[in-house]
Design a protein around this motif. Structure first.
Motif, PDB file in Angstrom:
ATOM      1  N   LEU A   1      -6.918   1.313  16.054  1.00 41.36           N
ATOM      2  CA  LEU A   1      -7.401   2.675  15.831  1.00 41.36           C
ATOM      3  C   LEU A   1      -6.640   3.321  14.684  1.00 41.36           C
ATOM      4  CD1 LEU A   1      -7.523   3.906  19.555  1.00 41.36           C
ATOM      5  CD2 LEU A   1      -9.007   2.288  18.363  1.00 41.36           C
ATOM      6  N   PHE A   2      -7.356   3.989  13.805  1.00 42.01           N
ATOM      7  CA  PHE A   2      -6.686   4.701  12.716  1.00 42.01           C
ATOM      8  C   PHE A   2      -7.559   5.856  12.253  1.00 42.01           C
ATOM      9  CE2 PHE A   2      -9.173   3.258   9.016  1.00 42.01           C
ATOM     10  CZ  PHE A   2      -9.829   2.156   9.545  1.00 42.01           C
ATOM     11  N   ASP A   3      -6.963   6.679  11.414  1.00 40.57           N
ATOM     12  CA  ASP A   3      -7.694   7.825  10.882  1.00 40.57           C
ATOM     13  C   ASP A   3      -7.893   7.614   9.388  1.00 40.57           C
ATOM     14  OD1 ASP A   3      -8.698  10.206  10.053  1.00 40.57           O
ATOM     15  OD2 ASP A   3      -7.188  11.460  11.034  1.00 40.57           O
ATOM     16  N   ASP A   4      -9.125   7.413   9.012  1.00 41.66           N
ATOM     17  CA  ASP A   4      -9.443   7.096   7.618  1.00 41.66           C
ATOM     18  C   ASP A   4      -9.044   8.220   6.656  1.00 41.66           C
ATOM     19  OD1 ASP A   4     -10.246   5.035   6.083  1.00 41.66           O
ATOM     20  OD2 ASP A   4     -12.396   5.375   6.279  1.00 41.66           O
ATOM     21  N   ALA A   5      -8.920   9.421   7.221  1.00 40.95           N
ATOM     22  CA  ALA A   5      -8.561  10.561   6.369  1.00 40.95           C
ATOM     23  C   ALA A   5      -7.095  10.491   5.942  1.00 40.95           C
ATOM     24  CB  ALA A   5      -8.826  11.869   7.115  1.00 40.95           C
ATOM     25  N   VAL A   6      -6.312   9.721   6.677  1.00 40.54           N
ATOM     26  CA  VAL A   6      -4.892   9.596   6.331  1.00 40.54           C
ATOM     27  C   VAL A   6      -4.742   8.516   5.257  1.00 40.54           C
ATOM     28  CG1 VAL A   6      -2.595   8.989   7.213  1.00 40.54           C
ATOM     29  CG2 VAL A   6      -4.216  10.262   8.664  1.00 40.54           C
ATOM     30  N   PRO A   7      -4.179   8.877   4.111  1.00 40.39           N
ATOM     31  CA  PRO A   7      -4.041   7.869   3.050  1.00 40.39           C
ATOM     32  C   PRO A   7      -3.196   6.684   3.528  1.00 40.39           C
ATOM     33  CG  PRO A   7      -3.488  10.067   2.232  1.00 40.39           C
ATOM     34  CD  PRO A   7      -3.637  10.183   3.726  1.00 40.39           C
ATOM     35  N   GLY A   8      -3.696   5.498   3.246  1.00 37.73           N
ATOM     36  CA  GLY A   8      -2.948   4.290   3.603  1.00 37.73           C
ATOM     37  C   GLY A   8      -3.190   3.790   5.012  1.00 37.73           C
ATOM     38  N   ALA A   9      -3.892   4.593   5.833  1.00 36.40           N
ATOM     39  CA  ALA A   9      -4.064   4.201   7.238  1.00 36.40           C
ATOM     40  C   ALA A   9      -4.939   2.954   7.378  1.00 36.40           C
ATOM     41  CB  ALA A   9      -4.659   5.362   8.041  1.00 36.40           C
ATOM     42  N   ALA A  10      -6.001   2.892   6.579  1.00 36.41           N
ATOM     43  CA  ALA A  10      -6.897   1.737   6.658  1.00 36.41           C
ATOM     44  C   ALA A  10      -6.155   0.460   6.291  1.00 36.41           C
ATOM     45  CB  ALA A  10      -8.101   1.941   5.733  1.00 36.41           C
ATOM     46  N   GLU A  11      -5.332   0.575   5.252  1.00 37.35           N
ATOM     47  CA  GLU A  11      -4.574  -0.592   4.807  1.00 37.35           C
ATOM     48  C   GLU A  11      -3.577  -1.018   5.878  1.00 37.35           C
ATOM     49  OE1 GLU A  11      -5.312   2.008   2.975  1.00 37.35           O
ATOM     50  OE2 GLU A  11      -6.545   1.085   1.421  1.00 37.35           O
ATOM     51  N   ALA A  12      -2.956  -0.024   6.535  1.00 36.65           N
ATOM     52  CA  ALA A  12      -1.982  -0.339   7.585  1.00 36.65           C
ATOM     53  C   ALA A  12      -2.679  -1.032   8.759  1.00 36.65           C
ATOM     54  CB  ALA A  12      -1.286   0.941   8.056  1.00 36.65           C
ATOM     55  N   ALA A  13      -3.892  -0.578   9.083  1.00 32.86           N
ATOM     56  CA  ALA A  13      -4.646  -1.182  10.188  1.00 32.86           C
ATOM     57  C   ALA A  13      -4.984  -2.637   9.864  1.00 32.86           C
ATOM     58  CB  ALA A  13      -5.922  -0.382  10.442  1.00 32.86           C
ATOM     59  N   GLU A  14      -5.410  -2.821   8.635  1.00 33.71           N
ATOM     60  CA  GLU A  14      -5.755  -4.156   8.187  1.00 33.71           C
ATOM     61  C   GLU A  14      -4.543  -5.088   8.232  1.00 33.71           C
ATOM     62  OE1 GLU A  14      -8.916  -3.846   4.964  1.00 33.71           O
ATOM     63  OE2 GLU A  14      -7.107  -4.557   3.964  1.00 33.71           O
ATOM     64  N   GLU A  15      -3.430  -4.541   7.793  1.00 32.84           N
ATOM     65  CA  GLU A  15      -2.189  -5.308   7.780  1.00 32.84           C
ATOM     66  C   GLU A  15      -1.794  -5.723   9.197  1.00 32.84           C
ATOM     67  OE1 GLU A  15       1.894  -3.918   6.060  1.00 32.84           O
ATOM     68  OE2 GLU A  15       0.314  -3.594   4.569  1.00 32.84           O
ATOM     69  N   LEU A  16      -1.945  -4.765  10.122  1.00 37.41           N
ATOM     70  CA  LEU A  16      -1.622  -5.082  11.517  1.00 37.41           C
ATOM     71  C   LEU A  16      -2.565  -6.165  12.040  1.00 37.41           C
ATOM     72  CD1 LEU A  16      -0.206  -4.620  14.224  1.00 37.41           C
ATOM     73  CD2 LEU A  16      -1.715  -2.660  14.624  1.00 37.41           C
ATOM     74  N   GLY A  17      -3.842  -6.045  11.696  1.00 36.19           N
ATOM     75  CA  GLY A  17      -4.813  -7.060  12.130  1.00 36.19           C
ATOM     76  C   GLY A  17      -4.417  -8.449  11.653  1.00 36.19           C
ATOM     77  N   PHE A  18      -3.993  -8.510  10.420  1.00 34.92           N
ATOM     78  CA  PHE A  18      -3.608  -9.812   9.864  1.00 34.92           C
ATOM     79  C   PHE A  18      -2.305 -10.324  10.482  1.00 34.92           C
ATOM     80  CE2 PHE A  18      -6.199 -11.132   6.009  1.00 34.92           C
ATOM     81  CZ  PHE A  18      -7.342 -10.533   6.498  1.00 34.92           C
ATOM     82  N   ALA A  19      -1.403  -9.394  10.821  1.00 39.00           N
ATOM     83  CA  ALA A  19      -0.161  -9.811  11.490  1.00 39.00           C
ATOM     84  C   ALA A  19      -0.487 -10.391  12.864  1.00 39.00           C
ATOM     85  CB  ALA A  19       0.792  -8.622  11.611  1.00 39.00           C
TER      86      ALA A  19
END
Lengths: 378, 497
Positions: B395-413
């Motif tokens: 779960l993340f908030d797309d309005a927060v800069p960098g959140a999508a990238e952080a979510a993706e990074e977690l998914g890959f981890a």
């Protein structure tokens, strides 16, 4: 891995026989040579494919005999290609598990079963090697070692090479290790055996079972050419075996209950030319009727597979044409010595043959592996 | 992967426009779209993060439309991508810029229903659930049941080797597809498999299913139908801890029981499902299991009781048994709607698809929790617990800069955890565009090169769905398999038999 004198029962006399004891040695052997190579396991199914046009090196996988990993809780086992199925099954049975493959050839190895796509009666419930093999390691003609699949049942990452190597008779590379999905060993077994008066009755009874809610692990027909016997095998918990056997007797309008399958169950016929037939399951009576006089054998009656012995001089082309309307095929798995080379082993090719040839040429550009053993002389 | 998010307007090249003209001439102008507004619909599949505008969209209505399109693409050397319903979650049906997208949704014919042989022949645009609906009057069903089964197409299922909740017992698409008519990348039509259970020669069908559109376009599919079981029983069990729920799954398997499905949801996933569909799952549960058994009545009765006892032994605090089909549907509703439901508790979410050996479930879940905490993100877990197929919803908030990238990074981890545990980066969603870089973590370069030999045989020019599945495409060489005097078998050695 010293070379030994070796002549197979089929009469093949290779220049050299090797029995490598690791995947690395297999890779080294292939990298370090350029001649033709025919991989074999225990050699129980050498007649299942056409004789090779050349065999400078016979590569036996029987010394690749380690069960690498068995995690009972995951119902997964990793075993090298030369492990005999019977050995593995005995080991797994200690954990009340099984590899649900039951081809009858005694001593057959896992790699050989995969390469020949050998199956038995219980494919009705569990499928064949292609359904149970979840990972495979192969050595290509140029010595490259490659793996596909993995150690988990559910896995769609990459192409599934295990499917491609199932039934490839070593023509795309040497299978060196296999990973399998396992099943719990059923607690109880029981069978219902009914006599079958003619082909139409065989078909009618098989359809009754197939369309019912019964869940047999196998439905096998013994066929003597004009009549036979049908066995419906149940393997589950005792209460289910009992209830289903009772229901089967009622459904079939008779039959004897037995504690297990009869002695002929799962055995391949012998004598003459032995064929593996595959066809639309509902065509069973028509396929039986198309067999030449003097044929006999067994059929997985709800699956659309039969193993039959036909007279040595039978007209295979005519039989193939007769069962073609049912998407039927007839593949030779045993022939008398004097017909071994001349017989049309696989039958006609289809519109995918050009593609098959391109696959062969990609994996084995020099055509050095099992040359001539496959469909269309590949 | 951010660099692959190509959403900006692309120019269509003159040679693609020329191809479009030829396509109009060959299959009719109404089936060929080139207007930017029309193309926009097809920019992405179910994974909306990846968007590419195709040069041309072909709405195929007939096999021959596909053949003509592919042939013209091959002549022009322009890549093509086949698309079904577009529900895929790995970007497998994302178009190639300036390429052709072949939409198969209009190929919706049920060609043959054959209950006696338990076969059905359908066109690729047929919706998964329609197959079971057609088979139902005959007491039969099509086993693979992805959660998107009301909208996903059989052609897409073949491309992705789709699974579903019930593949624990019944297997995947590849175990239920008997035959396929395929248009190869040069326009040649071949038939792989058929109606019989086996065919002489290589199992090319087995290689084709799950090849994610990279080996050709399927135009007709023959599937195997199963007999509808005598009975189906479903239970919903609430646990105070995820570990107890996971332990129960292991105990069921260890007892030699093979349920049709075992699904798990954790507290956050339950919260989302409640908010979305009011499925009324046990209050206060840290995890629930949905367990379904099917088969002969006597067998299911006895094993169902056994499963109940195993759950009790792991401190299940509430066990509900579906009284009828309606009850069962409600139990499944929470599970099947879980992905979309997460939208109710978070502005955005990102779903991953990884597989681990079932026995490693408790430890991997704990490790995932740690990773999520470190990333300061919430993860809702919904998974096919029976076969260790995880679907973490990040779960993340797309309005927060960098959140999508952080979510993706977690998914890959999380995928790295799966690989380390001996699992896989995908159990059913496919590699597609999203995870192709991860293939190099799960497989060696030799493994990937060897897989691509298959592609070189099917599609040497690399025109079918290029840029997917493999991190690095393999060059196929000019003329594979040319036999020279050096490598041809020596006829003098023919006397071996």
């Amino acid at each position: 891995m010293a070379a030994v004198e070796h002549t197979t029962s089929a009469g093949i006399t290779p220049a050299e026989v090797v029995t490598p004891s690791s995947a690395g040695e297999v890779a080294e052997l292939l990298r370090g040579s350029t001649g033709t190579v025919v991989p074999v396991g225990a050699g129980t199914k050498t007649g299942w494919a056409a004789p090779p046009t050349s065999c400078e090196l016979l590569l036996r996988t029987t010394a690749l005999d380690r069960v690498v990993e068995h995690v009972p809780g995951d119902l997964v086992v990793v075993a090298e290609a030369g492990v005999p199925l019977a050995t593995l099954r005995a080991q797994l049975a200690e954990h009340h598990q099984m590899l649900a493959l039951d081809p009858p050839e005694p001593g057959a190895t896992l790699g050989g079963i995969v390469s020949a796509n050998a199956s038995g009666p219980r494919r009705l419930r569990y499928g064949t090697a292609r359904d149970l093999l979840i990972g495979v390691t192969v050595v290509l003609a140029d010595g490259t070692t490659a793996r596909s699949g993995g150690k988990v049942v559910k896995n769609v990452a990459g192409y599934d090479l295990g499917k491609l190597y199932t039934g490839a008779h070593g023509g795309l590379g040497v299978v060196v290790s296999t990973t399998w999905r396992l099943h719990p060993l059923p607690a109880a077994a029981g069978a219902v055996v009914v006599p079958v008066g003619d082909a139409a009755e065989a078909g009618r009874l098989a359809t009754l079972v197939a369309r019912s809610t019964l869940t047999p692990t196998a439905v096998e027909l013994r066929w003597d050419g004009t009549a036979g016997e049908l066995v419906v095998l149940f393997e589950s918990i005792e209460a289910s075996v009992d209830a289903q056997s009772t229901a089967a007797v009622e459904l079939l309008g008779g039959g004897e209950r037995a504690a297990g399958p009869p002695s002929w169950f799962g055995e391949r016929p012998t004598g003459g030319v032995v064929l593996r037939l595959a066809f639309e399951p509902h065509a069973l009576p028509r396929v039986l009727a198309a067999l030449p006089a003097g044929s006999s054998g067994t059929a997985s009656a709800c699956t659309g597979v039969a193993y039959v012995s036909v007279p040595a001089d039978a007209d295979l082309a005519a039989l193939r044409a007769a069962i073609a309307p049912y998407d039927g095929s007839a593949v030779v798995i045993a022939a008398p010595d004097d017909r071994r080379v001349s017989i049309d082993h696989w039958g006609p090719t289809a519109d995918s043959f050009g593609l098959m040839t391109r696959v062969k040429d990609q994996f084995d550009p020099g055509r050095r592996l099992s040359p001539g053993r496959l469909l269309g002389g590949l | 992967m951010t660099d692959q998010r190509v959403a900006e307007r692309q120019q269509v090249s003159p040679r693609t426009l020329e191809l479009a003209d030829r396509l109009r001439g060959a299959i009719g102008a109404a089936k060929v779209l080139t207007e930017p507004a029309q193309l926009r619909t097809y920019e992405c599949d179910g994974l909306e993060a990846f968007r590419v505008r195709p040069g041309v969209v072909v709405l195929a209505e007939h096999r021959d439309d596909v053949v003509a399109t592919v042939r013209l693409c091959a002549e022009a050397g322009i890549p093509f991508v086949a698309r079904g319903s577009g529900t895929g979650l790995s970007g497998g049906a994302v178009p190639v810029a300036d390429g052709v997208l072949i939409v198969l949704s209009r190929l919706r014919g049920i060609v043959d229903v054959d209950p006696d042989n338990a076969r059905m022949v359908v066109e690729p645009g047929v919706i998964n659930l329609w197959v079971t609906r057609e088979a139902a009057p005959h007491g039969q069903a099509y086993a693979p049941d992805p959660s998107s089964q009301q909208v996903c197409s059989i052609g897409g299922n073949v491309a992705e080797n789709s699974g579903g909740a019930h593949c624990l017992k019944y297997g995947f698409t590849v175990n239920h597809v008997m035959g396929a008519e395929v248009v190869l990348a040069d326009g040649e039509v071949v038939h792989l498999g058929g109606r019989a259970p086996e065919h002489p020669g290589f199992d090319l069908l087995g290689a084709f299913v799950g090849s994610e559109g990279t080996l050709g376009v399927v135009t007709q599919v023959t599937v195997r139908l199963i007999r509808v079981p005598e009975t189906v029983q479903t239970m919903l069990v609430g646990f105070h801890s995820v570990a107890d729920a996971a332990g129960t799954v292991s105990d069921i398997i260890a007892a030699g029981i093979l349920p049709a499905a075992i699904e798990m949801m954790d507290a956050l996933a339950i919260e989302a499902a409640e908010a979305a569909v009011r499925c009324d799952y046990p209050k206060g549960a840290a995890a629930v299991l949905v367990i379904e058994l099917d088969g002969p009545q006597v067998e299911v009765d006895e094993q169902f009781e056994h499963v109940e006892r195993l759950a009790q032994a792991r401190h299940a605090f509430e066990t509900r048994i579906a009284a009828d089909a309606e009850d069962r549907a409600l139990m499944w509703k929470g599970r099947k709607s879980a992905f979309a439901a997460v939208g109710r508790i978070s502005p955005s979410y990102y779903v991953q698809d990884g597989v681990i050996p079932r026995t490693r479930l408790p430890e991997i879940l704990a490790a995932m929790g740690t990773l999520a905490d470190e990333a300061n993100l919430r993860v809702a877990n919904v998974f096919h617990a029976g076969d260790g197929n995880l679907h973490p919803l990040i779960l993340f908030d797309d309005a927060v800069p960098g959140a999508a990238e952080a979510a993706e990074e977690l998914g890959f981890a999380i995928l790295d955890l799966c690989i380390e545990a001996g699992g896989s980066i995908t159990g059913e969603h496919g590699v597609g565009l999203e995870k192709k870089s991860k293939m190099a973590s799960q497989f060696t370069a030799e493994d990937l090169d060897t897989m691509q030999l298959v592609r070189c045989a099917f599609d040497p020019a690399g025109l079918a769905n290029p840029g997917k599945l493999f991190p690095t495409p393999r060059l196929c060489g000019e003329r594979p398999g040319v036999r020279t005097a050096d490598n041809a078998p020596d006829p003098a050695l023919g006397e071996v038999f």
